[in-house]
Scaffold this motif. Sequence first.
Motif, short mmCIF file in Angstrom:
data_model
loop_
_atom_site.label_atom_id
_atom_site.label_comp_id
_atom_site.label_asym_id
_atom_site.label_seq_id
_atom_site.Cartn_x
_atom_site.Cartn_y
_atom_site.Cartn_z
N SER A 169 55.17 49.85 42.73
CA SER A 169 54.12 49.25 41.90
C SER A 169 53.76 50.17 40.75
O SER A 169 53.92 51.39 40.83
CB SER A 169 52.87 48.95 42.74
N VAL A 170 53.29 49.55 39.68
CA VAL A 170 52.81 50.28 38.51
C VAL A 170 51.57 49.57 37.98
O VAL A 170 51.46 48.35 38.05
CB VAL A 170 53.88 50.36 37.39
N SER A 171 50.62 50.35 37.48
CA SER A 171 49.38 49.76 36.98
C SER A 171 48.83 50.59 35.83
O SER A 171 48.85 51.82 35.89
CB SER A 171 48.34 49.68 38.11
N LYS B 266 47.03 55.48 30.35
CA LYS B 266 47.65 56.10 31.51
C LYS B 266 48.30 55.01 32.37
O LYS B 266 47.88 53.85 32.35
CB LYS B 266 46.64 56.88 32.35
N VAL B 267 49.32 55.41 33.13
CA VAL B 267 49.99 54.52 34.07
C VAL B 267 49.99 55.19 35.43
O VAL B 267 50.25 56.40 35.54
CB VAL B 267 51.44 54.22 33.63
N SER C 53 40.59 50.70 39.41
CA SER C 53 39.34 50.04 39.06
C SER C 53 38.92 50.39 37.64
O SER C 53 39.50 51.27 36.99
CB SER C 53 38.22 50.46 40.03
N SER C 54 37.88 49.71 37.15
CA SER C 54 37.37 49.98 35.81
C SER C 54 36.74 51.37 35.72
O SER C 54 36.57 51.91 34.63
CB SER C 54 36.33 48.92 35.43
N THR C 55 36.41 51.96 36.89
CA THR C 55 35.87 53.32 36.92
C THR C 55 36.94 54.33 37.31
O THR C 55 36.62 55.45 37.72
CB THR C 55 34.69 53.40 37.90
N ASN C 56 38.21 53.94 37.21
CA ASN C 56 39.35 54.82 37.43
C ASN C 56 39.47 55.32 38.87
O ASN C 56 39.82 56.48 39.12
CB ASN C 56 39.32 56.01 36.47
N VAL C 57 39.20 54.44 39.82
CA VAL C 57 39.45 54.73 41.23
C VAL C 57 40.73 54.01 41.64
O VAL C 57 40.87 52.80 41.42
CB VAL C 57 38.28 54.29 42.11
N TRP D 142 50.45 59.12 35.02
CA TRP D 142 51.22 59.47 33.84
C TRP D 142 50.44 59.17 32.56
O TRP D 142 49.65 58.25 32.51
CB TRP D 142 52.53 58.69 33.77
N ASP D 143 50.72 59.96 31.54
CA ASP D 143 50.26 59.65 30.18
C ASP D 143 51.39 58.89 29.49
O ASP D 143 52.53 59.36 29.48
CB ASP D 143 49.96 60.96 29.43
#
Length: 460
Positions: free
Chosen positions: A338-340, A346-347, A383-387, A359-360
């Motif tokens: 998976s990738v998001s 960032k990925v 998440s929108s808060t980077n969790v 990743w950048d």
Amino acid sequence: MPQDALGSKSSGKKRAGGVPRVRSHTDAELQYYRDQDHDIILPASFSTCHFGTRARLHDLFLHIEKEFEALYTENLALSGPSSQKVKAANKLRVQTSKIVSSFKNDSVSCRMVREYVGHRDGVWDVAVSRGGTPVIATASADQTACIWGIDGGRNLLQYTGHSGSVNSVKFHPSQDLILSASGDHSAHIWQAAITPDQLRVHSSEDEVDGSDREDEDDGGGIGGGGRLSDGGGAASLRTPLRELTGHTSVVIAADWLPGGDQAITAAWDRTANLYDAHTGELLSQLIGHDQELTHCCSHPMQRLVVTASKDTTFRLWDFREPIHSVSVFQGHTESVTSVSFTREDKVVSGSDDRSVKVWDVKNMRSPLATIRLDSPVNRLAVSSTNVIAIPHDNRHVRLYDLSGNRLARLPRSNRQCHRRMVCSVAWGDDSLGARCNLFTAGFDRVVYGWNINSFKEGKD
């Protein structure tokens, strides 16, 4: 991994199955605990003093670590420098530090709020509406996709237009449409309008399948199309608005590009296809992966797409210019599952090699952070808060931040846990105002809704 059109398991990772042969009483017990993923069931009285006990153990191990450091310093003074002794002492210090860190309190609270039950086979994917109506969508190996009310837990709509396992679902960015990918070698765009009356909470007696009759109506344009049949329970829909064809094997995933005018699909034929969502026309075929694709994801705001593959790489496709470019990211040793994208550039990638990497997009040489885990990773979400929510083959779901720091693990008990691998997770939109903000889908046919709350933000 999702199934093909015939319902057979993929040839990718191997899943645990069957009952192990009993060799002796002791070996059987050991095998049982291995199969239970080392879950230890503690007495109920332990939960009342759980946090106090953790704090006490944390203090004790800190004291032990200090004692080891004192002994280490004393040994150096008595025997002089010795590379072998230094290595042994350092190894001991690292092991003790790991034990101490394992007793740190989670920085977020996790509470299971609701379960969504009704699929007749494993649930491969779950998605959350992007604003407006508080609903989720699920994709299952039973060849159906369903829409559920988040708060009521009721099955509102069942889509039966595919003839193979439904492997992924995605809500349109702004319209009441869903994009689904299937083992029947196609992706479908179908109507997903839900009325306020359907969202009202009903008793479990009302949660029955709707009529199986088929309504044929091709409609005109992306917003028209097949009518719904409602037999008093979940409405049933069979006719898609658009059928995206062109793949020669299982379509494993699909996503909307920003704006929803185009769609991207990933398939086991080693290609990704770009379609016009209004007409269903195949615009471009993305070729380059050496093995089957496993996932694809679109950036929420820019015309960027990532595709993951069993060839241990994922590729970034840039459609911001008339002639698209591609970058190859290497760093995993097994299939990238998976990738998001994050809201920044960032990925996050997950793999069967039991790692998650951040990743950048501007630097594909090395990851910004690497998270080492104890089980293969399935379809993660940010998440929108980077969790980062990470679902595992071993039935666990763990939460990390983008720096690789562990935040929490979803609790497991006899009543609130997946009994088979967790296939997918999805974060909810805060604007929906629902009690659940994280959803987990498992091959045990169940989807759970969780309330994840940071201690910094306060408790409910």
